[in-house]
Design a protein around this motif. Structure first.
Motif, mmCIF file in Angstrom:
data_model
loop_
_atom_site.group_PDB
_atom_site.id
_atom_site.type_symbol
_atom_site.label_atom_id
_atom_site.label_comp_id
_atom_site.label_asym_id
_atom_site.label_seq_id
_atom_site.Cartn_x
_atom_site.Cartn_y
_atom_site.Cartn_z
ATOM 1 N N ARG A 183 24.736 81.721 117.850
ATOM 2 C CA ARG A 183 24.700 80.349 117.344
ATOM 3 C C ARG A 183 25.959 79.997 116.549
ATOM 4 O O ARG A 183 26.219 78.826 116.294
ATOM 5 C CB ARG A 183 23.445 80.112 116.509
ATOM 6 C CG ARG A 183 23.330 80.942 115.260
ATOM 7 C CD ARG A 183 22.085 80.547 114.455
ATOM 8 N NE ARG A 183 21.846 81.489 113.368
ATOM 9 C CZ ARG A 183 20.927 82.451 113.406
ATOM 10 N NH1 ARG A 183 20.141 82.576 114.458
ATOM 11 N NH2 ARG A 183 20.780 83.277 112.387
ATOM 12 N N GLN A 184 26.749 81.008 116.190
ATOM 13 C CA GLN A 184 27.937 80.744 115.382
ATOM 14 C C GLN A 184 29.217 80.673 116.207
ATOM 15 O O GLN A 184 30.075 79.823 115.986
ATOM 16 C CB GLN A 184 28.080 81.835 114.314
ATOM 17 C CG GLN A 184 29.260 81.642 113.378
ATOM 18 C CD GLN A 184 29.114 80.422 112.522
ATOM 19 O OE1 GLN A 184 28.299 80.372 111.625
ATOM 20 N NE2 GLN A 184 29.913 79.385 112.789
ATOM 21 N N LEU A 185 29.379 81.570 117.159
ATOM 22 C CA LEU A 185 30.614 81.651 117.944
ATOM 23 C C LEU A 185 30.515 80.699 119.120
ATOM 24 O O LEU A 185 29.928 81.025 120.163
ATOM 25 C CB LEU A 185 30.849 83.090 118.411
ATOM 26 C CG LEU A 185 31.027 84.117 117.290
ATOM 27 C CD1 LEU A 185 31.038 85.523 117.845
ATOM 28 C CD2 LEU A 185 32.298 83.841 116.501
ATOM 29 N N ARG A 186 31.089 79.512 118.952
ATOM 30 C CA ARG A 186 30.967 78.442 119.934
ATOM 31 C C ARG A 186 32.342 77.907 120.309
ATOM 32 O O ARG A 186 33.314 78.048 119.562
ATOM 33 C CB ARG A 186 30.117 77.298 119.376
ATOM 34 C CG ARG A 186 28.838 77.716 118.681
ATOM 35 C CD ARG A 186 27.808 78.281 119.632
ATOM 36 N NE ARG A 186 27.379 77.281 120.620
ATOM 37 C CZ ARG A 186 26.413 77.497 121.499
ATOM 38 N NH1 ARG A 186 25.788 78.660 121.559
ATOM 39 N NH2 ARG A 186 26.054 76.537 122.345
ATOM 40 N N ALA A 187 32.400 77.243 121.457
ATOM 41 C CA ALA A 187 33.663 76.649 121.901
ATOM 42 C C ALA A 187 34.002 75.389 121.112
ATOM 43 O O ALA A 187 35.168 74.997 121.019
ATOM 44 C CB ALA A 187 33.586 76.319 123.390
ATOM 45 N N GLY A 188 32.996 74.742 120.544
ATOM 46 C CA GLY A 188 33.218 73.504 119.808
ATOM 47 C C GLY A 188 33.165 73.720 118.300
ATOM 48 O O GLY A 188 32.668 74.737 117.808
ATOM 49 N N GLY A 189 33.695 72.733 117.588
ATOM 50 C CA GLY A 189 33.621 72.760 116.134
ATOM 51 C C GLY A 189 34.564 73.724 115.456
ATOM 52 O O GLY A 189 34.451 73.960 114.246
ATOM 53 N N VAL A 190 35.519 74.303 116.195
ATOM 54 C CA VAL A 190 36.403 75.304 115.611
ATOM 55 C C VAL A 190 37.686 74.652 115.098
ATOM 56 O O VAL A 190 38.255 73.760 115.740
ATOM 57 C CB VAL A 190 36.730 76.428 116.633
ATOM 58 C CG1 VAL A 190 37.472 75.893 117.844
ATOM 59 C CG2 VAL A 190 37.515 77.549 115.971
ATOM 60 N N LEU A 191 38.126 75.084 113.927
ATOM 61 C CA LEU A 191 39.396 74.654 113.344
ATOM 62 C C LEU A 191 40.372 75.819 113.409
ATOM 63 O O LEU A 191 39.984 76.973 113.169
ATOM 64 C CB LEU A 191 39.200 74.226 111.883
ATOM 65 C CG LEU A 191 38.205 73.094 111.623
ATOM 66 C CD1 LEU A 191 38.028 72.883 110.126
ATOM 67 C CD2 LEU A 191 38.671 71.809 112.294
ATOM 68 N N VAL A 192 41.630 75.540 113.720
ATOM 69 C CA VAL A 192 42.623 76.597 113.925
ATOM 70 C C VAL A 192 43.877 76.283 113.124
ATOM 71 O O VAL A 192 44.291 75.115 113.000
ATOM 72 C CB VAL A 192 42.993 76.738 115.418
ATOM 73 C CG1 VAL A 192 43.894 77.950 115.635
ATOM 74 C CG2 VAL A 192 41.742 76.842 116.281
ATOM 75 N N ALA A 193 44.482 77.333 112.582
ATOM 76 C CA ALA A 193 45.779 77.224 111.905
ATOM 77 C C ALA A 193 46.635 78.412 112.313
ATOM 78 O O ALA A 193 46.112 79.499 112.594
ATOM 79 C CB ALA A 193 45.605 77.183 110.394
ATOM 80 N N ALA A 194 47.947 78.215 112.350
ATOM 81 C CA ALA A 194 48.846 79.276 112.790
ATOM 82 C C ALA A 194 50.155 79.194 112.022
ATOM 83 O O ALA A 194 50.558 78.131 111.550
ATOM 84 C CB ALA A 194 49.112 79.169 114.294
ATOM 85 N N SER A 195 50.803 80.349 111.932
ATOM 86 C CA SER A 195 52.105 80.398 111.272
ATOM 87 C C SER A 195 52.901 81.553 111.845
ATOM 88 O O SER A 195 52.345 82.576 112.249
ATOM 89 C CB SER A 195 51.926 80.591 109.760
ATOM 90 O OG SER A 195 53.165 80.760 109.122
ATOM 91 N N GLY A 196 54.217 81.374 111.901
ATOM 92 C CA GLY A 196 55.079 82.457 112.311
ATOM 93 C C GLY A 196 55.941 82.118 113.509
ATOM 94 O O GLY A 196 56.214 80.943 113.795
ATOM 95 N N ALA A 197 56.320 83.168 114.223
ATOM 96 C CA ALA A 197 57.322 83.053 115.274
ATOM 97 C C ALA A 197 56.703 82.619 116.591
ATOM 98 O O ALA A 197 56.667 83.374 117.582
ATOM 99 C CB ALA A 197 58.049 84.390 115.437
ATOM 100 N N ILE A 198 56.185 81.400 116.612
ATOM 101 C CA ILE A 198 55.576 80.869 117.822
ATOM 102 C C ILE A 198 55.862 79.376 117.892
ATOM 103 O O ILE A 198 55.809 78.674 116.875
ATOM 104 C CB ILE A 198 54.053 81.138 117.850
ATOM 105 C CG1 ILE A 198 53.458 80.713 119.189
ATOM 106 C CG2 ILE A 198 53.339 80.470 116.672
ATOM 107 C CD1 ILE A 198 52.030 81.192 119.382
#
Length: 417
Positions: A183-198
């Motif tokens: 019930r927690q690991l879903r394709a929707g409702g996810v927020l993402v942040a990234a940093s670095g050499a990309i």
């Protein structure tokens, strides 16, 4: 003259997924952080700790890799990967050198979509969690924290331990762990942040691979948070020469326009180390404790003032009386101009230290997204802080500090309470 603090945050979109990115190619490292709402609040009361135990099991074997194989794959590629269940959310994070990034994404996806939850892994992690819960109950600090939140939220998941109790963990069915993760690991409702050499383009290509195979939809919304319930002192009898103390009161919503002003008030009152009023009054002038402090904790989009100290049993009554007096004095008078200047100087000068490595940057960006901040929130923070006035902070202190609502839990054998 101070140089304005500016962050070059890019918004990256890949289908329904979006991420905030701070690109930095000075070292070949990439960090990602992602999270959902929900968290341990979605655990049934008799299954408390299911999600936290599931989080620990995600990296203990997945797909074709048993626990040893998975650990070897992380170690051999110098990949950091972890998951964390919180009261009101669930987060994952990874950190990898650029050449190992594809493997890091593969392993993270494997952990989320095909965790093994092998019986020996469940038994080992359960035993560790039970030992941790039992150890927490054996320490005054652990007992006082549990009592504080249970009293403040007696009929809501916020009042129970995120990791469960000895009782719930010992009887937790394996299926409850699987259900909690599902019930927690879903394709929707996810927020993402990234940093670095990309680059933004590379991140956009990576995001679908990271979350591929997760069920559609978002996690359920936890029950709404009721009002904080002020309570009379709760005393947990512990046969020790010192008492552990936790104190707090209702705060304000994360979206409240006085959020930062109240942070400044609390820094002056209780959060500035030896420069805080509480430290000066309780330790320096009277020697009642080695340390005391308080600040804003956030939960379900709400901020709470939570503080702690420890002192000899015979001194607890006096320490809390002085604390309440300083609480009331700040509520009535607010800070001085000198205190305001010092606090703003520290907060504006300290801000860049949150951005010293890619992992901290990704975590900070994710926290901003969870709190629904605009993308230029930090760019304008120093300007907002410098615009604060003594009169304005006096009004904020008077509105939000509630000496009469300051609730206290104590583990020990305190006197004078």
């Amino acid at each position: 003259m101070n140089t304005p603090f500016r962050l070059d945050i890019q918004t990256v979109t890949a289908g329904p997924l979006t991420a905030w990115l701070i690109e930095d190619h000075s070292v070949p490292v990439v960090s990602l952080a992602w999270g959902w709402g929900g968290g341990a609040a979605l655990d049934a009361p008799d299954h408390a700790g299911a999600l936290a135990l599931g989080a620990a099991l995600l990296t203990d074997g997945a797909g074709e890799l048993d626990n040893v194989g998975f650990a070897d794959a992380l170690r051999d590629n110098a990949i950091g990967l972890g998951f964390d269940a919180q009261r009101d959310g669930f987060e994952g994070s990874l950190r990898a050198l650029l050449p190992a990034l594809p493997e890091a994404v593969r392993l993270a996806n494997l952990a989320m979509t095909a965790p093994r939850l092998a019986p020996d892994s469940v038994a080992r992690m359960r035993a560790r969690a039970v030992a941790g819960a039992r150890s927490q109950l054996e320490t005054p600090r652990g007992q006082v924290g549990r009592a504080f939140w249970a009293a403040a939220y007696p009929n809501h998941p916020a009042g129970r331990p995120t990791g469960g109790t000895v009782e719930t963990l010992s009887t937790l069915p394996e299926q409850a762990i699987r259900d909690a993760l599902a019930r927690q690991l879903r394709a929707g409702g996810v927020l993402v942040a990234a940093s670095g050499a990309i680059t933004a383009a590379d991140l956009a290509a990576l995001l679908p691979r990271l979350f591929a195979g997760l069920p559609e939809g978002a996690p359920a919304t936890p029950p709404p948070l009721p009002d904080f319930v002020p309570f009379a002192p709760r005393i947990i009898d512990v046969p020790a020469p010192q008492s552990a103390i936790q104190f707090g009161q209702p705060g304000l919503a994360v979206s409240d326009p006085d959020w930062e002003a109240f942070q400044v008030v609390l820094r002056i009152l209780a959060g500035g180390g030896f420069s805080s009023r509480l430290m000066e009054a309780v330790r320096v002038q009277r020697g009642l404790t080695y340390g005391i402090g308080a600040g804003l904790d956030t939960l379900f989009g709400q901020g709470f003032v939570v503080g702690s100290s420890a002192t000899d049993n015979a001194k607890v009554g006096e320490a809390m009386a002085v604390t309440r007096a300083e609480w009331a004095r700040m509520a009535a008078e607010g800070p001085t101009a000198e205190e305001l200047d010092d606090a703003v100087a520290f907060l504006t000068g300290n801000l860049p230290l949150q951005f010293t490595d890619s992992r901290r940057i990704a975590g900070t960006l994710l926290a901003l997204r969870r709190n629904n901040r605009p993308i230029d929130w930090l760019d304008r923070r120093s300007e907002r802080l410098r615009a604060l006035t003594v009169e304005g902070l006096r009004g904020v202190a008077g509105r939000l500090l509630k000496p009469e609502a300051l609730s206290v839990a104590i583990a020990g054998r305190p006197e004078g309470v």
